[in-house]
Design a protein around this motif. Structure first.
Motif, PDB file in Angstrom:
ATOM      1  N   SER A   1      -6.317  -0.982  11.050  1.00  0.00           N
ATOM      2  CA  SER A   1      -6.084  -1.345  12.454  1.00  0.00           C
ATOM      3  C   SER A   1      -4.645  -1.791  12.681  1.00  0.00           C
ATOM      4  CB  SER A   1      -7.025  -2.466  12.885  1.00  0.00           C
ATOM      5  OG  SER A   1      -8.338  -2.002  12.940  1.00  0.00           O
ATOM      6  N   ARG A   2      -4.116  -2.570  11.749  1.00  0.00           N
ATOM      7  CA  ARG A   2      -2.727  -3.025  11.884  1.00  0.00           C
ATOM      8  C   ARG A   2      -1.751  -1.850  11.807  1.00  0.00           C
ATOM      9  NH1 ARG A   2      -4.613  -7.396   8.848  1.00  0.00           N
ATOM     10  NH2 ARG A   2      -3.728  -6.591   6.921  1.00  0.00           N
ATOM     11  N   ILE A   3      -2.048  -0.889  10.947  1.00  0.00           N
ATOM     12  CA  ILE A   3      -1.174   0.277  10.828  1.00  0.00           C
ATOM     13  C   ILE A   3      -1.218   1.118  12.097  1.00  0.00           C
ATOM     14  CG2 ILE A   3      -0.872   2.469   9.608  1.00  0.00           C
ATOM     15  CD1 ILE A   3      -1.620   0.929   7.048  1.00  0.00           C
ATOM     16  N   ILE A   4      -2.392   1.267  12.675  1.00  0.00           N
ATOM     17  CA  ILE A   4      -2.514   2.043  13.910  1.00  0.00           C
ATOM     18  C   ILE A   4      -1.810   1.321  15.060  1.00  0.00           C
ATOM     19  CG2 ILE A   4      -4.123   2.999  15.605  1.00  0.00           C
ATOM     20  CD1 ILE A   4      -3.977   4.366  12.747  1.00  0.00           C
ATOM     21  N   ASP A   5      -1.942   0.002  15.108  1.00  0.00           N
ATOM     22  CA  ASP A   5      -1.285  -0.770  16.164  1.00  0.00           C
ATOM     23  C   ASP A   5       0.236  -0.743  16.029  1.00  0.00           C
ATOM     24  OD1 ASP A   5      -3.719  -1.406  17.248  1.00  0.00           O
ATOM     25  OD2 ASP A   5      -3.817  -3.400  16.303  1.00  0.00           O
ATOM     26  N   ASP A   6       0.733  -0.725  14.783  1.00  0.00           N
ATOM     27  CA  ASP A   6       2.179  -0.734  14.522  1.00  0.00           C
ATOM     28  C   ASP A   6       2.445   0.133  13.290  1.00  0.00           C
ATOM     29  OD1 ASP A   6       4.874  -1.259  14.352  1.00  0.00           O
ATOM     30  OD2 ASP A   6       4.604  -3.284  13.569  1.00  0.00           O
ATOM     31  N   PRO A   7       2.635   1.434  13.488  1.00  0.00           N
ATOM     32  CA  PRO A   7       2.796   2.360  12.350  1.00  0.00           C
ATOM     33  C   PRO A   7       3.950   1.990  11.413  1.00  0.00           C
ATOM     34  CG  PRO A   7       2.441   3.604  14.357  1.00  0.00           C
ATOM     35  CD  PRO A   7       2.611   2.159  14.753  1.00  0.00           C
ATOM     36  N   GLU A   8       4.922   1.261  11.895  1.00  0.00           N
ATOM     37  CA  GLU A   8       6.036   0.867  11.023  1.00  0.00           C
ATOM     38  C   GLU A   8       5.564  -0.036   9.889  1.00  0.00           C
ATOM     39  OE1 GLU A   8       9.178   2.069  11.158  1.00  0.00           O
ATOM     40  OE2 GLU A   8       8.339   3.383  12.677  1.00  0.00           O
ATOM     41  N   THR A   9       4.428  -0.699  10.031  1.00  0.00           N
ATOM     42  CA  THR A   9       3.920  -1.559   8.964  1.00  0.00           C
ATOM     43  C   THR A   9       3.498  -0.752   7.740  1.00  0.00           C
ATOM     44  OG1 THR A   9       1.676  -1.553   9.842  1.00  0.00           O
ATOM     45  CG2 THR A   9       3.135  -3.346  10.562  1.00  0.00           C
ATOM     46  N   ALA A  10       3.295   0.540   7.901  1.00  0.00           N
ATOM     47  CA  ALA A  10       2.931   1.357   6.757  1.00  0.00           C
ATOM     48  C   ALA A  10       4.045   1.403   5.743  1.00  0.00           C
ATOM     49  CB  ALA A  10       2.562   2.777   7.201  1.00  0.00           C
ATOM     50  N   GLY A  11       5.270   1.157   6.187  1.00  0.00           N
ATOM     51  CA  GLY A  11       6.387   1.134   5.250  1.00  0.00           C
ATOM     52  C   GLY A  11       6.243   0.044   4.207  1.00  0.00           C
ATOM     53  N   GLY A  12       5.555  -1.027   4.515  1.00  0.00           N
ATOM     54  CA  GLY A  12       5.326  -2.099   3.561  1.00  0.00           C
ATOM     55  C   GLY A  12       4.417  -1.692   2.421  1.00  0.00           C
ATOM     56  N   LEU A  13       3.712  -0.579   2.572  1.00  0.00           N
ATOM     57  CA  LEU A  13       2.831  -0.114   1.511  1.00  0.00           C
ATOM     58  C   LEU A  13       3.599   0.514   0.362  1.00  0.00           C
ATOM     59  CD1 LEU A  13       0.016   1.535   3.665  1.00  0.00           C
ATOM     60  CD2 LEU A  13      -0.054  -0.658   2.475  1.00  0.00           C
ATOM     61  N   ALA A  14       4.853   0.842   0.584  1.00  0.00           N
ATOM     62  CA  ALA A  14       5.658   1.473  -0.467  1.00  0.00           C
ATOM     63  C   ALA A  14       6.082   0.462  -1.522  1.00  0.00           C
ATOM     64  CB  ALA A  14       6.892   2.142   0.138  1.00  0.00           C
ATOM     65  N   ASP A  15       6.048  -0.820  -1.186  1.00  0.00           N
ATOM     66  CA  ASP A  15       6.493  -1.854  -2.131  1.00  0.00           C
ATOM     67  C   ASP A  15       5.476  -2.122  -3.202  1.00  0.00           C
ATOM     68  OD1 ASP A  15       8.693  -2.048  -0.531  1.00  0.00           O
ATOM     69  OD2 ASP A  15       7.893  -3.732   0.621  1.00  0.00           O
TER      70      ASP A  15
END
Length: 53
Positions: free
Chosen positions: A39-53
């Motif tokens: 839900s957080r990723i859908i609301d703000d797709p830029e947060t998916a970048g944090g998954l790369a860490d």
């Protein structure tokens, strides 16, 4: 949830199986549910970048 998998696939250039595994691991690491993370990723797709860490 599958829309979030698609976002992660696109941003991190990985297949669906790996993107779903990354989402599950991220949720587990945060002590969150997969649905909450998605839900957080859908609301703000830029947060998916944090998954790369």
């Amino acid at each position: 949830m599958w829309l979030a998998v698609g976002v992660v696939m696109n941003m991190l250039r990985m297949d669906a199986v790996d993107a779903l595994a990354r989402l599950r691991a991220h949720a587990y690491g945060l002590g969150d549910t997969l649905d909450d993370v998605a839900s957080r990723i859908i609301d703000d797709p830029e947060t998916a970048g944090g998954l790369a860490d």
